[in-house]
Design an enzyme around this catalytic site. Structure first.
Site, PDB file in Angstrom:
ATOM      1  N   CYS A   8      -2.274   0.036  14.283  1.00 12.91           N
ATOM      2  CA  CYS A   8      -2.939   0.118  12.982  1.00 12.91           C
ATOM      3  C   CYS A   8      -4.441   0.034  13.214  1.00 12.91           C
ATOM      4  O   CYS A   8      -4.906  -0.003  14.352  1.00 12.91           O
ATOM      5  CB  CYS A   8      -2.439  -0.955  12.020  1.00 12.91           C
ATOM      6  SG  CYS A   8      -2.963  -2.643  12.378  1.00 12.91           S
ATOM      7  N   ARG A  14      -0.834  -5.176   9.962  1.00 16.11           N
ATOM      8  CA  ARG A  14       0.393  -4.381   9.991  1.00 16.11           C
ATOM      9  C   ARG A  14       0.995  -4.206  11.383  1.00 16.11           C
ATOM     10  O   ARG A  14       2.200  -4.399  11.557  1.00 16.11           O
ATOM     11  CB  ARG A  14       0.149  -3.011   9.346  1.00 16.11           C
ATOM     12  CG  ARG A  14      -0.155  -3.105   7.866  1.00 16.11           C
ATOM     13  CD  ARG A  14      -0.512  -1.778   7.270  1.00 16.11           C
ATOM     14  NE  ARG A  14      -1.777  -1.281   7.817  1.00 16.11           N
ATOM     15  CZ  ARG A  14      -2.255  -0.081   7.603  1.00 16.11           C
ATOM     16  NH1 ARG A  14      -1.586   0.792   6.873  1.00 16.11           N
ATOM     17  NH2 ARG A  14      -3.416   0.276   8.116  1.00 16.11           N
ATOM     18  N   ASP A 127      -1.338  -0.864   3.108  1.00 13.55           N
ATOM     19  CA  ASP A 127      -2.325  -1.690   3.807  1.00 13.55           C
ATOM     20  C   ASP A 127      -2.658  -2.926   2.968  1.00 13.55           C
ATOM     21  O   ASP A 127      -3.322  -2.828   1.935  1.00 13.55           O
ATOM     22  CB  ASP A 127      -3.589  -0.886   4.078  1.00 13.55           C
ATOM     23  CG  ASP A 127      -4.545  -1.616   5.011  1.00 13.55           C
ATOM     24  OD1 ASP A 127      -4.386  -2.833   5.237  1.00 13.55           O
ATOM     25  OD2 ASP A 127      -5.458  -0.958   5.522  1.00 13.55           O
TER      26      ASP A 127
END
Length: 152
Positions: A8, A14, A127
């Site tokens: 990420c 994440r 996100d």
């Protein structure tokens, strides 16, 4: 051994969540010895003077809430062109990450690069950096990791 790198933007939300979720899933299935799993960043936003930030505290809390063990010493690490030969799969969290992974790794890695949710419901992993909704991110990452493991 299947070598997976989750990727990420900053490697503090994440992708480390995906790393530790996947490690738990393979452990729960008794398949941990079949996998090498790590995570990395496409940007240096969370890396200063060569030292990466720890997993973002709200991401840590979400992992704890869901009973997913993680390494508290995990720090953000930058994806590098040399990683192309170290991993069998590069799993990005969203379309932007995929573009940066392709730039960093080059065309040699194209067949190794995939978006996590292409294994489940498609789209991008939400996100949580911008909304603080780590539960939503966790749920989609968990779903994607379960589907990915099923294909492996």
């Amino acid at each position: 051994m299947i070598r997976i790198c989750f990727v990420c933007h900053g490697n503090i939300c994440r992708s480390p969540m995906a790393e530790f979720i996947m490690k738990k899933l393979v452990e729960d299935e008794g398949r941990a010895d079949e996998f090498f799993i790590e995570s990395k960043a496409t940007h240096t936003d969370e890396i200063w003077n060569g030292i990466g930030s720890h997993i973002y505290p709200p991401a840590q809390e979400e992992l704890k809430r869901n009973g997913v063990p993680f390494d508290k010493n995990k720090r953000a690490v930058l994806l590098d062109k040399s990683d192309c030969d170290r991993y069998d799969l590069f799993i990005g969290m969203d379309s932007e990450n995929i573009r940066y992974m392709q730039r960093i790794l080059g065309t040699k890695a194209n067949e190794k690069i995939h978006k996590l949710l292409e294994y489940s419901n498609g789209g991008d992993v939400y996100d949580p950096w911008y909304s603080d909704n780590f539960e939503l991110a966790f749920n989609s990452i968990y779903s994607g990791c379960k589907a990915l493991l099923k294909t492996l």
